[in-house]
Design an enzyme around this catalytic site. Structure first.
Site, PDB file in Angstrom:
ATOM      1  N   SER A 160       2.971  -4.502  -5.315  1.00  0.00           N
ATOM      2  CA  SER A 160       2.036  -4.995  -6.321  1.00  0.00           C
ATOM      3  C   SER A 160       1.664  -3.882  -7.291  1.00  0.00           C
ATOM      4  CB  SER A 160       0.772  -5.482  -5.606  1.00  0.00           C
ATOM      5  OG  SER A 160      -0.158  -5.986  -6.526  1.00  0.00           O
ATOM      6  N   GLY A 161       1.567  -4.217  -8.574  1.00  0.00           N
ATOM      7  CA  GLY A 161       1.278  -3.197  -9.583  1.00  0.00           C
ATOM      8  C   GLY A 161      -0.091  -2.558  -9.458  1.00  0.00           C
ATOM      9  N   HIS A 162      -1.101  -3.373  -9.110  1.00  0.00           N
ATOM     10  CA  HIS A 162      -2.466  -2.839  -9.256  1.00  0.00           C
ATOM     11  C   HIS A 162      -2.872  -1.863  -8.164  1.00  0.00           C
ATOM     12  CE1 HIS A 162      -4.994  -5.537  -6.528  1.00  0.00           C
ATOM     13  NE2 HIS A 162      -3.851  -6.172  -6.506  1.00  0.00           N
TER      14      HIS A 162
ATOM     15  N   GLN B 154       0.822  -1.222   0.000  1.00  0.00           N
ATOM     16  CA  GLN B 154       0.000   0.000   0.000  1.00  0.00           C
ATOM     17  C   GLN B 154       0.853   1.268   0.000  1.00  0.00           C
ATOM     18  OE1 GLN B 154      -3.157   0.306  -0.548  1.00  0.00           O
ATOM     19  NE2 GLN B 154      -3.873  -1.790  -0.236  1.00  0.00           N
TER      20      GLN B 154
ATOM     21  N   CYS C  25     -10.393  -8.556   0.123  1.00  0.00           N
ATOM     22  CA  CYS C  25     -10.352 -10.004   0.288  1.00  0.00           C
ATOM     23  C   CYS C  25     -11.298 -10.473   1.380  1.00  0.00           C
ATOM     24  CB  CYS C  25      -8.936 -10.449   0.626  1.00  0.00           C
ATOM     25  SG  CYS C  25      -7.718  -9.697  -0.424  1.00  0.00           S
TER      26      CYS C  25
HETATM   27  N1  PLP Z   1      -0.658  -6.761   0.949  1.00  0.00           N
HETATM   28  C1  PLP Z   1      -1.419  -5.683   1.127  1.00  0.00           C
HETATM   29  C2  PLP Z   1      -1.086  -4.717   2.224  1.00  0.00           C
HETATM   30  C3  PLP Z   1      -2.525  -5.457   0.298  1.00  0.00           C
HETATM   31  O1  PLP Z   1      -3.277  -4.377   0.485  1.00  0.00           O
HETATM   32  C4  PLP Z   1      -2.811  -6.391  -0.726  1.00  0.00           C
HETATM   33  C5  PLP Z   1      -4.012  -6.227  -1.565  1.00  0.00           C
HETATM   34  O2  PLP Z   1      -5.051  -5.789  -1.112  1.00  0.00           O
HETATM   35  C6  PLP Z   1      -1.980  -7.506  -0.871  1.00  0.00           C
HETATM   36  C7  PLP Z   1      -0.901  -7.659  -0.021  1.00  0.00           C
HETATM   37  C8  PLP Z   1      -2.211  -8.530  -1.939  1.00  0.00           C
HETATM   38  O3  PLP Z   1      -1.926  -7.949  -3.185  1.00  0.00           O
HETATM   39  P1  PLP Z   1      -2.155  -8.761  -4.532  1.00  0.00           P
HETATM   40  O4  PLP Z   1      -3.588  -8.576  -4.875  1.00  0.00           O
HETATM   41  O5  PLP Z   1      -1.244  -8.107  -5.518  1.00  0.00           O
HETATM   42  O6  PLP Z   1      -1.787 -10.163  -4.271  1.00  0.00           O
END
Ligand code: PLP
Length: 415
Positions: free
Chosen positions: A203-205, A181, A329
């Site tokens: 993470s890219g998105h 984040q 999630c």
């Molecule tokens: N870690 C954090 C702090 C996140 O906010 C997220 C996604 O919400 C993830 C890990 C997981 O990311 P990814 O969707 O790229 O696996």
């Protein structure tokens, strides 16, 4: 109806500049970067350039320290399982009570496998208990995994200090941070303030690149076994043909984020602060989760007492407003989020928390719309709530008697 997208901690819109940078790798530059012919040099060079760009923007890391993955979940799993596989003698791990499931669930799995895992608690503002952290460090501690910024509350952990304490206690303890984040939003200097961080996930998105691309920084010399076995891509550290277009997209997105950071931070912070101010002013029994802690500038998590987040989200959605009641999630489940529970958000509000997370694409007009509709949504839902007295427009005394005194909003404010 126009969409007002305020769920950027869940995912972000891909920036047009990122789409443009990626496009050639879907069309004429489709070759496998591992192939020997000249045509494959384009994609291979593009990966190498992307690696250099990301390494540099994360604070002078070495390109060879950047491993491309499919997402932050994979980066976190690689960091944790890879470290464990490389260090079979130590069986103690430290993490926090508020990690994203991509660390939290891995840690619970390790408990089932016989590892000792300490989940460091946070206070009611989401700040880590440093005393507990220091006490948890042991001679057999293998790994510390603590997130940089929380996806639900936006609260920032002092990674510089926590990683320094770790290394001062025992330089052989490996320090991982999930910076999913914060990358692109906060300063990360892997040769400066983050010099004691061995592994860092992103993470890219979350920063206007597509879903399905991530990276893991592995400091040179850190013992970490490959997680995906197979071909020799990524210097033998992660098998699988590289996702060239998305790797290019991740580098372009990070470049954009850093180029525009000052301008974006100023605009986003002003919008978030105005939204917070107006909601606090207009809505009684509303608290800002993590409002007193250092927080990401784009995140506002509000606890609306006496109602359900799902109802709020549904009604916001009728106005085209996209927000979240927890992490992407965990939403969809009626269990209150483990993050809000760890922050001891009172019983009356733990189900009524809503997260707004902004990006550079939001506008003041969109914020105006939320300020206009949100208070009305909250009061209409409260009128239906068994804990709310619709005639007096305040909590129903007999409903409150059912609650534990310490869980009352007033009681919490005094703590
Ligand atoms: N870690 C954090 C702090 C996140 O906010 C997220 C996604 O919400 C993830 C890990 C997981 O990311 P990814 O969707 O790229 O696996």
């Amino acid at each position: 109806m126009a969409i007002i997208y305020l769920d950027n901690n869940a995912t972000t819109q891909v920036a047009p500049e990122v789409v443009e940078a990626m496009t050639p790798f879907f069309t004429d530059q489709y070759f496998n970067p591992s192939s020997m012919y000249e045509a494959a040099r384009g994609p291979a060079d593009a990966i190498s350039d992307a690696r250099k760009t990301i390494a540099k923007l994360l604070g002078r890391a070495k390109p060879s320290e950047i491993l491309f993955t499919s997402c932050a979940s994979e980066s976190n799993n690689t960091a944790i399982f890879g470290t464990i596989a490389a260090n079979p003698d130590r069986k103690h791990i430290i993490t926090s009570a508020v990690e994203h499931p991509a660390v939290f669930e891995v840690a619970h799995d390790l408990v089932r496998r016989g590892f000792g895992v300490d989940f460091i608690p946070v206070d009611d503002q989401g700040r880590i208990d440093k005393g507990e952290f220091v006490r948890a460090l042991r001679p057999d501690t293998l790994l510390v995994s603590l997130m940089h910024a929380n996806n639900e509350s936006g609260v920032i952990f002092p990674i510089e200090e926590l990683s320094r304490i770790t290394k001062e206690t025992d330089p052989s303890i490996i320090f991982h941070t999930d910076a999913t984040q914060s990358v692109g939003k906060l300063e990360i200097d892997l040769r400066g303030s983050f010099k004691n961080v061995d592994l860092l996930s992103c993470s890219g998105h979350k920063l206007h690149a597509p879903k399905g691309i991530g990276a893991l920084f592995i400091r040179r010399g850190t013992p970490c076994r490959p997680y995906l076995l197979g071909g020799h891509q990524e210097d033998g550290r992660r098998a699988g043909t590289e996702n060239v277009a998305f790797i290019v997209g991740l580098a372009r997105a990070l470049e954009l984020a850093m180029d525009r950071r000052d301008e974006d931070v100023a605009r986003i912070t002003a919008m978030r602060d105005r939204l917070q101010r107006e909601l606090v002013e207009r809505i009684p029994y509303l608290e800002v989760n993590g409002g007193e802690a250092p927080r990401l500038d784009n995140t506002l998590n509000v606890a609306c007492h006496f109602i359900e987040g799902e109802g709020i989200l549904y009604q916001l959605s009728e106005h085209g407003i996209c927000a979240s009641s927890g992490s992407a999630c965990t939403s969809g489940s009626l269990e209150p989020s483990h993050v809000l529970r760890a922050m001891k958000v009172p019983f009356t509000a733990v189900h009524g928390s809503v997260r707004f997370s902004l990006s550079r694409y939001n506008t003041e007009t969109e914020i105006d719309k939320v300020i206009e509709v949100f208070p009305e949504i909250v009061s209409s839902l409260r009128r239906l709530s068994p804990y709310w007295d619709a005639t007096a427009d305040q909590p129903r005394p007999e409903g409150l008697e059912m609650l534990n005194e310490t869980e009352m909003p007033q009681a919490r404010e005094q703590r």
